[in-house]
Scaffold this active site. Structure first.
Site, PDB file in Angstrom:
ATOM      1  N   ARG A  48      32.951   1.498 -40.662  1.00 14.20           N
ATOM      2  CA  ARG A  48      33.467   0.883 -39.437  1.00 14.20           C
ATOM      3  C   ARG A  48      33.390   1.870 -38.279  1.00 14.20           C
ATOM      4  NH1 ARG A  48      38.647   0.731 -40.359  1.00 14.20           N
ATOM      5  NH2 ARG A  48      39.046   2.463 -38.937  1.00 14.20           N
ATOM      6  N   TYR A 101      27.432 -18.470 -18.986  1.00 11.65           N
ATOM      7  CA  TYR A 101      27.458 -19.030 -20.341  1.00 11.65           C
ATOM      8  C   TYR A 101      28.868 -19.512 -20.661  1.00 11.65           C
ATOM      9  CZ  TYR A 101      27.871 -18.854 -25.441  1.00 11.65           C
ATOM     10  OH  TYR A 101      28.152 -19.143 -26.748  1.00 11.65           O
ATOM     11  N   ASP A 174      24.607  -9.461 -17.793  1.00 15.45           N
ATOM     12  CA  ASP A 174      24.180 -10.041 -19.064  1.00 15.45           C
ATOM     13  C   ASP A 174      22.669 -10.196 -19.003  1.00 15.45           C
ATOM     14  OD1 ASP A 174      23.498 -11.711 -21.209  1.00 15.45           O
ATOM     15  OD2 ASP A 174      25.405 -12.782 -21.135  1.00 15.45           O
TER      16      ASP A 174
END
Length: 382
Positions: A48, A101, A174
């Site tokens: 992780r 989006y 983005d």
């Protein structure tokens, strides 16, 4: 600096020094043996916190986007979530495009608004409107998609970066639709680039992931902390899949762009089509800006049809090569109805999309087959 395709294949992916394998190994492990308490054999202790396969992908992403570093997450929205938590606090405002989006707007409006982070939708193609919104809200972040999803509006990244920085704000771009092959927002002044790796960077519709690439390392430190502390890091196997996909990104994007242009040319005069949204058209209001900041115009095409929502629904259910599905950016061509699918969550808001809008993710099949398929479906609309 070496060329884009060379970096996509080699940066972050040296041959394995132990075996000479040209593809670095996939490290499917949860933990790493230590040579004593706190004596790490390398930099890794738990997957992780860090994994060599994810590190390789992040190095490739940073190289291709001209960033200082990158962080890979389990989805695009997980990447956006970490960025927002790292760089906003209750009372802050995010100025977001009014054609964003639906999932991004849902995260910002329905999750972070309840945490005290406000948002202000604005048309980023109107720089005066952007200046007004920035002056009135004093935002922490400006959040741009260009080309936008699904109306393919184009934002002048350099101009918006100047507005943001003069106000002490940070600019997020983005870059999912364009990919770093078509444009590099950091070179135009952006502070952060976000990606849904699921789309073009993976390219094969077989993995879900996201990434944040940062202009400088200091901006990335709190994002890296959250990647570990909140546990949203991308898995080693998915990291390996994305690294594999990126190697062919430039070749795929050239074909996506070729096919997108062929589709637009073929349907431009079809009587069932009332509008085409594609920045490669000279009539597109953002064409000149797109031509300046993008290498090509990509494979995303949106169109509106005569006959309204019913005709649009019939169209998306009538294609044979284009498959009816959400998502985009894979080698296969997809077709969808944003108002009822990917953007249903913004229905009734300022970001609501037209009910007659159809979005195409043009794949890399033979262009003649794609054109024939779309024309036969359009012909059924009468």
């Amino acid at each position: 600096m070496t060329g884009f395709s060379t970096r996509a294949i080699h940066d972050g992916n040296p041959n394995d020094p132990g075996t000479g394998a040209v593809i670095p190994p996939l490290h499917l492990t949860s933990t790493f043996v230590q040579d004593g308490v706190g004596k790490l054999r390398s930099e890794y202790e738990y997957s992780r916190s860090g994994n060599p396969t994810r590190t390789a992908l992040q190095e490739t992403l940073a190289s291709l986007e001209a960033g200082a570093t990158a962080y890979a997450f389990a989805s695009g929205l997980a990447a956006e979530d970490a960025l927002i938590r790292a760089h906003t606090r209750p009372g802050d405002t995010i100025v977001i495009g009014n054609d964003a989006y639906g999932g991004t707007y849902r995260l910002i409006d329905q999750v972070y608004r309840h945490w005290g982070v406000e948002n202000r939708p604005v048309d980023f193609t109107d720089l005066d409107a952007v200046r007004t919104a920035v002056a009135e809200t004093k935002p922490k972040l400006l959040w741009v998609e260009t080309p936008s999803n699904p109306l393919l509006r184009i934002t002048d990244i350099a101009a918006v970066a100047e507005i943001a920085h003069l106000a002490g704000a940070l600019l997020v771009v983005d870059n999912t639709f364009a990919t770093p092959y078509l444009q590099q927002p950091i070179t135009l002044g952006a502070d952060f680039v976000v990606h849904s790796l699921t789309k073009y960077l993976g390219g094969h519709s077989d993995a879900v992931g996201g990434a944040v690439i940062v202009r400088d390392a200091e901006l990335g430190e709190p994002i890296g902390f959250l990647q570990n502390a909140s546990g949203g890091a991308l898995s080693p196997f998915d990291s390996w899949l994305f690294s594999r996909g990126i190697k062919t990104l430039s070749a795929r994007m050239r074909t996506h762009s070729d096919n997108g242009e062929a589709i637009v040319a073929a349907i431009a005069d079809h009587p069932a089509v009332s509008a085409i949204h594609y920045p490669g058209l000279e009539s597109h209001p953002g064409h000149e800006i797109a031509a300046k900041q993008q290498r090509r115009f990509g494979g995303m095409v949106s169109l509106q049809v005569r006959g309204g929502a019913d005709a649009a629904r019939k169209l998306v259910e009538s294609t044979r090569v284009f498959q009816l599905a959400e998502s985009l950016g894979g080698v296969e061509s997809l077709i969808e109805l944003p108002a009822a699918m990917t953007h249903a969550s913004v229905s009734g808001t300022e970001l609501e999309v037209p009910a007659d809008l159809v979005r195409l993710s043009v794949g890399i099949e033979d262009s003649e087959d794609l054109v024939a398929d779309l024309l036969q479906a359009l012909d059924q609309l009468g």
